[in-house]
Design a protein around this motif. Structure first.
Motif, PDB file in Angstrom:
ATOM      1  N   THR A  75       0.834  -1.201   0.000  1.00 12.50           N
ATOM      2  CA  THR A  75       0.000   0.000   0.000  1.00 12.50           C
ATOM      3  C   THR A  75       0.868   1.250   0.000  1.00 12.50           C
ATOM      4  N   LEU A  76       1.917   1.243   0.816  1.00 15.69           N
ATOM      5  CA  LEU A  76       2.797   2.404   0.939  1.00 15.69           C
ATOM      6  C   LEU A  76       3.618   2.645  -0.325  1.00 15.69           C
ATOM      7  N   THR A  77       4.005   1.572  -0.979  1.00 17.30           N
ATOM      8  CA  THR A  77       4.882   1.702  -2.156  1.00 17.30           C
ATOM      9  C   THR A  77       4.117   1.769  -3.475  1.00 17.30           C
ATOM     10  N   SER A  78       2.801   1.847  -3.410  1.00 14.53           N
ATOM     11  CA  SER A  78       2.002   1.857  -4.634  1.00 14.53           C
ATOM     12  C   SER A  78       2.082   3.180  -5.377  1.00 14.53           C
ATOM     13  N   THR A  79       2.560   4.229  -4.707  1.00 15.88           N
ATOM     14  CA  THR A  79       2.721   5.522  -5.361  1.00 15.88           C
ATOM     15  C   THR A  79       3.837   6.291  -4.680  1.00 15.88           C
ATOM     16  N   HIS A  80       4.373   7.314  -5.341  1.00 15.57           N
ATOM     17  CA  HIS A  80       5.465   8.099  -4.763  1.00 15.57           C
ATOM     18  C   HIS A  80       4.959   8.936  -3.593  1.00 15.57           C
ATOM     19  N   TYR A  81       5.808   9.103  -2.596  1.00 11.04           N
ATOM     20  CA  TYR A  81       5.386   9.800  -1.384  1.00 11.04           C
ATOM     21  C   TYR A  81       5.068  11.282  -1.610  1.00 11.04           C
ATOM     22  N   SER A  82       5.443  11.825  -2.761  1.00 10.93           N
ATOM     23  CA  SER A  82       5.163  13.230  -3.051  1.00 10.93           C
ATOM     24  C   SER A  82       3.729  13.450  -3.548  1.00 10.93           C
ATOM     25  N   ARG A  83       3.041  12.385  -3.929  1.00  8.96           N
ATOM     26  CA  ARG A  83       1.678  12.520  -4.438  1.00  8.96           C
ATOM     27  C   ARG A  83       0.675  12.674  -3.296  1.00  8.96           C
ATOM     28  N   PRO A  84      -0.353  13.512  -3.463  1.00  3.27           N
ATOM     29  CA  PRO A  84      -1.333  13.732  -2.393  1.00  3.27           C
ATOM     30  C   PRO A  84      -1.987  12.445  -1.888  1.00  3.27           C
ATOM     31  N   CYS A 157      12.283   6.783   5.538  1.00  2.00           N
ATOM     32  CA  CYS A 157      12.746   5.663   4.707  1.00  2.00           C
ATOM     33  C   CYS A 157      12.635   5.995   3.224  1.00  2.00           C
ATOM     34  N   PHE A 158      11.530   6.585   2.824  1.00  2.00           N
ATOM     35  CA  PHE A 158      11.332   6.920   1.416  1.00  2.00           C
ATOM     36  C   PHE A 158      12.313   7.998   0.957  1.00  2.00           C
ATOM     37  N   VAL A 159      12.516   9.004   1.789  1.00  2.00           N
ATOM     38  CA  VAL A 159      13.438  10.075   1.419  1.00  2.00           C
ATOM     39  C   VAL A 159      14.869   9.547   1.366  1.00  2.00           C
ATOM     40  N   LEU A 160      15.231   8.656   2.286  1.00  2.00           N
ATOM     41  CA  LEU A 160      16.565   8.057   2.247  1.00  2.00           C
ATOM     42  C   LEU A 160      16.780   7.300   0.940  1.00  2.00           C
TER      43      LEU A 160
END
Length: 259
Positions: A75-84, A157-160
């Motif tokens: 669920t977390l990796t299904s889209t980039h963290y920058s998307r709303p 984690c995503f930013v790293l």
């Protein structure tokens, strides 16, 4: 509409047939398809087929912790963290993990489950870097995890991961001969420039990444040109791993210690 068939005694009986709509509703297919299409359009993943495969693979009602963690990570990796829509995915993953069955009477997300999620999100991070990161952001195994901690650590984690991608790209630029060896002076000068670009950023992972992007092509060219003109370390080199780990240390120095 009915289907006429013979039973074991040879008697003809009528068997009521389900309509297509009844069949779909009976097996909850319509609801599931509507849900996956909604999620697909909201997330717009790079690989839609893999997204669909992961969705149906994780739609099982199995309550094993490992399966729940896997579904949360998907669920977390299904889209980039920058998307709303990522904020919605964060909440969904947190609720899913918070319903984890810790014992016959106890449900929730503890530090042990939280660590599993972080390790899964950092599976491509070099082991030494992952170990240093976890020492900063992991919680005690018995500790209850709040949404604010979950959100903060997941973002880290995503930013790293993005920062590592940037560091690898930077090393490729410095590896002028494309032989896996970049001159020490170039690497150290670039790392210093990266360190300075992060020095004014607050301990916020979003600002860290924004600051690291300030090391753009023009700045980098100027740094490399200056370093090459002052190069006094001919024959001394940085390996790819050495450069990435040192760059990661700069990033980790800006990550807030949880405990």
């Amino acid at each position: 509409m009915a289907d006429r068939r013979k039973n074991l005694t040879g008697q003809t009986v009528e068997i009521a047939q389900e309509s297509e709509r009844q069949f779909m509703e009976k097996h909850n297919v319509s609801s599931m398809l509507k849900d996956v299409v909604t999620k697909l359009l909201a997330n717009r993943p790079v690989d839609p087929l893999s997204f669909l495969a992961n969705y149906f693979r994780s739609s099982s009602s199995d309550y094993r912790i490992d399966d729940i963690v896997m579904k949360a990570v998907q669920t977390l990796t299904s889209t980039h963290y920058s998307r709303p829509v990522f904020e919605t995915n964060l909440i969904t993953a947190f609720q899913l993990l918070s319903n984890s069955k810790l014992s016959k009477r106890l449900r929730g997300m503890n530090g042990a489950i939280h660590k599993q999620v972080l390790q899964a999100l950092c599976k491509d991070v070099p082991a030494p870097v992952q170990e240093k990161l976890l020492k900063k952001i992991e919680c005690f195994d018995h500790e209850a995890i709040s949404f604010s901690i979950f959100r903060s650590t997941v973002f880290t984690c995503f930013v790293l991961n993005d920062f590592l991608t940037l560091s690898k790209s930077l090393y490729t630029t410095l590896d002028l001969q494309r032989n896996g060896k970049a001159q020490k002076t170039l690497c150290q000068t670039s790392l210093q420039q990266l360190r300075e670009s992060l020095s004014n950023s607050k301990k916020d992972v979003h600002r860290i990444m924004e600051s690291s992007y300030n090391l753009g092509p023009d700045t980098l060219y100027s740094v490399i040109d200056k370093a090459m003109s002052e190069n006094t370390s001919q024959g001394e080199y940085y390996s790819h791993d050495q450069f990435v780990i040192e760059a990661s240390d700069i990033f980790l120095s800006k990550v807030k210690q949880l405990h």
